[in-house]
Design a protein around this motif. Structure first.
Motif, PDB file in Angstrom:
ATOM      1  N   VAL A  38      29.554  59.996  43.589  1.00  0.00           N
ATOM      2  CA  VAL A  38      28.793  58.921  44.239  1.00  0.00           C
ATOM      3  C   VAL A  38      27.881  58.349  43.166  1.00  0.00           C
ATOM      4  O   VAL A  38      27.137  59.098  42.517  1.00  0.00           O
ATOM      5  CB  VAL A  38      27.931  59.460  45.410  1.00  0.00           C
ATOM      6  CG1 VAL A  38      27.179  58.315  46.093  1.00  0.00           C
ATOM      7  CG2 VAL A  38      28.780  60.221  46.406  1.00  0.00           C
ATOM      8  N   TYR A  39      28.003  57.043  42.921  1.00  0.00           N
ATOM      9  CA  TYR A  39      27.128  56.360  41.959  1.00  0.00           C
ATOM     10  C   TYR A  39      26.344  55.297  42.710  1.00  0.00           C
ATOM     11  O   TYR A  39      26.932  54.449  43.391  1.00  0.00           O
ATOM     12  CB  TYR A  39      27.954  55.660  40.876  1.00  0.00           C
ATOM     13  CG  TYR A  39      28.671  56.579  39.893  1.00  0.00           C
ATOM     14  CD1 TYR A  39      27.964  57.312  38.948  1.00  0.00           C
ATOM     15  CD2 TYR A  39      30.060  56.670  39.887  1.00  0.00           C
ATOM     16  CE1 TYR A  39      28.619  58.120  38.021  1.00  0.00           C
ATOM     17  CE2 TYR A  39      30.726  57.472  38.962  1.00  0.00           C
ATOM     18  CZ  TYR A  39      29.998  58.189  38.038  1.00  0.00           C
ATOM     19  OH  TYR A  39      30.651  58.982  37.122  1.00  0.00           O
ATOM     20  N   ASP A  40      25.027  55.352  42.596  1.00  0.00           N
ATOM     21  CA  ASP A  40      24.150  54.335  43.210  1.00  0.00           C
ATOM     22  C   ASP A  40      24.464  54.149  44.693  1.00  0.00           C
ATOM     23  O   ASP A  40      24.499  53.020  45.194  1.00  0.00           O
ATOM     24  CB  ASP A  40      24.308  52.978  42.497  1.00  0.00           C
ATOM     25  CG  ASP A  40      24.200  53.120  40.984  1.00  0.00           C
ATOM     26  OD1 ASP A  40      23.424  53.978  40.534  1.00  0.00           O
ATOM     27  OD2 ASP A  40      24.903  52.386  40.267  1.00  0.00           O
ATOM     28  N   GLY A  41      24.732  55.239  45.384  1.00  0.00           N
ATOM     29  CA  GLY A  41      24.972  55.178  46.828  1.00  0.00           C
ATOM     30  C   GLY A  41      26.379  54.745  47.217  1.00  0.00           C
ATOM     31  O   GLY A  41      26.682  54.609  48.392  1.00  0.00           O
ATOM     32  N   ARG A  42      27.251  54.516  46.205  1.00  0.00           N
ATOM     33  CA  ARG A  42      28.617  54.092  46.524  1.00  0.00           C
ATOM     34  C   ARG A  42      29.616  55.166  46.115  1.00  0.00           C
ATOM     35  O   ARG A  42      29.517  55.746  45.032  1.00  0.00           O
ATOM     36  CB  ARG A  42      28.941  52.780  45.817  1.00  0.00           C
ATOM     37  CG  ARG A  42      28.210  51.602  46.470  1.00  0.00           C
ATOM     38  CD  ARG A  42      28.553  50.303  45.814  1.00  0.00           C
ATOM     39  NE  ARG A  42      27.957  50.226  44.476  1.00  0.00           N
ATOM     40  CZ  ARG A  42      27.918  49.123  43.759  1.00  0.00           C
ATOM     41  NH1 ARG A  42      28.455  48.021  44.226  1.00  0.00           N
ATOM     42  NH2 ARG A  42      27.370  49.113  42.569  1.00  0.00           N
ATOM     43  N   VAL A  43      30.569  55.410  46.992  1.00  0.00           N
ATOM     44  CA  VAL A  43      31.587  56.425  46.704  1.00  0.00           C
ATOM     45  C   VAL A  43      32.574  55.814  45.702  1.00  0.00           C
ATOM     46  O   VAL A  43      33.158  54.761  45.962  1.00  0.00           O
ATOM     47  CB  VAL A  43      32.303  56.878  47.984  1.00  0.00           C
ATOM     48  CG1 VAL A  43      33.301  57.980  47.661  1.00  0.00           C
ATOM     49  CG2 VAL A  43      31.280  57.375  49.017  1.00  0.00           C
ATOM     50  N   PHE A  44      32.738  56.467  44.571  1.00  0.00           N
ATOM     51  CA  PHE A  44      33.478  55.908  43.438  1.00  0.00           C
ATOM     52  C   PHE A  44      34.982  56.107  43.586  1.00  0.00           C
ATOM     53  O   PHE A  44      35.442  57.231  43.765  1.00  0.00           O
ATOM     54  CB  PHE A  44      32.973  56.589  42.164  1.00  0.00           C
ATOM     55  CG  PHE A  44      33.531  56.010  40.887  1.00  0.00           C
ATOM     56  CD1 PHE A  44      33.325  54.678  40.565  1.00  0.00           C
ATOM     57  CD2 PHE A  44      34.246  56.814  40.013  1.00  0.00           C
ATOM     58  CE1 PHE A  44      33.823  54.150  39.379  1.00  0.00           C
ATOM     59  CE2 PHE A  44      34.746  56.290  38.830  1.00  0.00           C
ATOM     60  CZ  PHE A  44      34.534  54.960  38.511  1.00  0.00           C
ATOM     61  N   GLU A  45      35.733  55.023  43.537  1.00  0.00           N
ATOM     62  CA  GLU A  45      37.203  55.071  43.533  1.00  0.00           C
ATOM     63  C   GLU A  45      37.765  55.873  44.716  1.00  0.00           C
ATOM     64  O   GLU A  45      38.705  56.670  44.556  1.00  0.00           O
ATOM     65  CB  GLU A  45      37.709  55.662  42.208  1.00  0.00           C
ATOM     66  CG  GLU A  45      37.351  54.845  40.986  1.00  0.00           C
ATOM     67  CD  GLU A  45      38.047  53.480  40.920  1.00  0.00           C
ATOM     68  OE1 GLU A  45      39.273  53.439  41.059  1.00  0.00           O
ATOM     69  OE2 GLU A  45      37.346  52.470  40.717  1.00  0.00           O
ATOM     70  N   LEU A  46      37.180  55.643  45.875  1.00  0.00           N
ATOM     71  CA  LEU A  46      37.568  56.436  47.051  1.00  0.00           C
ATOM     72  C   LEU A  46      39.042  56.255  47.400  1.00  0.00           C
ATOM     73  O   LEU A  46      39.745  57.232  47.705  1.00  0.00           O
ATOM     74  CB  LEU A  46      36.670  56.068  48.243  1.00  0.00           C
ATOM     75  CG  LEU A  46      36.890  56.871  49.526  1.00  0.00           C
ATOM     76  CD1 LEU A  46      36.806  58.373  49.264  1.00  0.00           C
ATOM     77  CD2 LEU A  46      35.868  56.480  50.594  1.00  0.00           C
TER      78      LEU A  46
END
Ligand code: PMP
Length: 288
Positions: A38-46
């Motif tokens: 999770v980067y900056d509250g966003r799930v990365f490459e989900l």
């Protein structure tokens, strides 16, 4: 602070997140998993992680109890419930509770676990100085055994190689396949640079098709760098100009020594540094 864990359809307190001793994930390493940032509250490459999870499950004939949309929602709820802004998600699907026999079809319900937590990273200085590693004698799984593309719960092969690394006082080891070509590191993919060209072993050499690997290949090509997927030998690693590993936890990390041979001038090289920066920009930028 105690975590909230997603277990079989709902969030429960960490202390209550328990699975059966008859779960074949425990008894036999029968299951699959994903590690996601999770980067900056966003799930990365989900999307890419879920694709790989369902594909791994398909290969081992494991039914995931949720479809993709339900899983996305469960992951987001778990991240939010734990207030994770920058962290790590561990998504685990086990075969579920069965009997002491191997038969997986006796396990009626697979078990789905989501853990969202902070992440323990390599120390920042290791990215500046670069990492020393060794070659493992433990051979990567034969493709006709459990294929290395399957991110299964059975990591013993890699764990034995990791022990070889730790016995040599280094954090990682390179694993070779049954033909002697470079497969991958115990938890990361391998890249080298020679005469300005980037080389990485093809997935068929016995590597997990890393999500980070694929992003780094794309970012390198966007930089007009040539990337070639090719079988690599131990000797190729010894005489390269630059060497780096990629993975969800490690991101892009330079290797400066392997089996006592110094890589390049003994510091992470310019292409390694550039790709590390590009990866950082991509992970924290708006392009996801
Ligand atoms: N190889 C192995 C064996 C791994 O476990 C991992 C994940 N830690 C990787 C490569 C890197 O894959 P990803 O970039 O998707 O994390």
């Amino acid at each position: 602070m105690a975590l909230k864990i997603w277990l079989d359809g709902k969030l429960v307190d960490e202390a209550d997140a328990k699975v059966s001793v008859f779960d074949h994930g425990l008894l036999y390493g029968d299951g699959v998993f994903e590690g996601i940032r999770v980067y900056d509250g966003r799930v990365f490459e989900l999307e890419a992680h879920l694709r790989r999870l369902y594909q791994s499950a398909k290969v081992i004939r494991l039914e995931v109890a949720m479809d993709k949309d339900q899983l996305v929602s469960a992951i987001k709820q778990t991240v939010e419930a734990n207030g994770i802004v920058n962290g790590y998600i561990r998504l685990v699907v086990t075969r579920g509770a069965g009997t002491l026999g191997l038969n997986p079809f006796i396990c009626k319900n697979s078990c789905l676990i989501i853990i969202a937590d902070k992440i323990q990273l390599y120390p920042e200085e290791l990215y500046e100085t670069g990492m020393r590693i060794v070659s493992a004698t433990t051979v990567r799984n034969h493709p006709l055994a459990i294929p290395p593309q399957v991110k299964s719960l059975n990591y013993l092969n890699n764990i034995i190689a990791k022990i070889e690394a730790l016995d040599n006082n280094v954090p990682e080891a390179i694993m070779y396949n049954h033909e002697g070509y470079v497969a991958e590191a115990t938890g990361d993919n391998v890249f080298i640079v020679r005469d300005g060209v980037i080389y990485t072993p093809p997935v068929e050499a016995g590597a997990l098709e890393g999500i980070t690997r694929n992003i780094v290949i794309r970012l390198a090509r966007e930089q007009n760098l040539e990337v070639v997927e090719k079988n690599l030998t131990r000797c190729d690693l010894y005489i390269c100009d630059e060497f780096f590993l990629t993975g969800t936890a490690a991101e892009v990390i330079g290797i400066v020594e392997i089996d006592g041979r110094t890589v390049g001038d003994g510091r992470p090289g310019p292409i390694t540094k550039r790709l590390r920066e590009k990866f950082f920009e991509y992970a924290h930028g708006d392009r996801r």
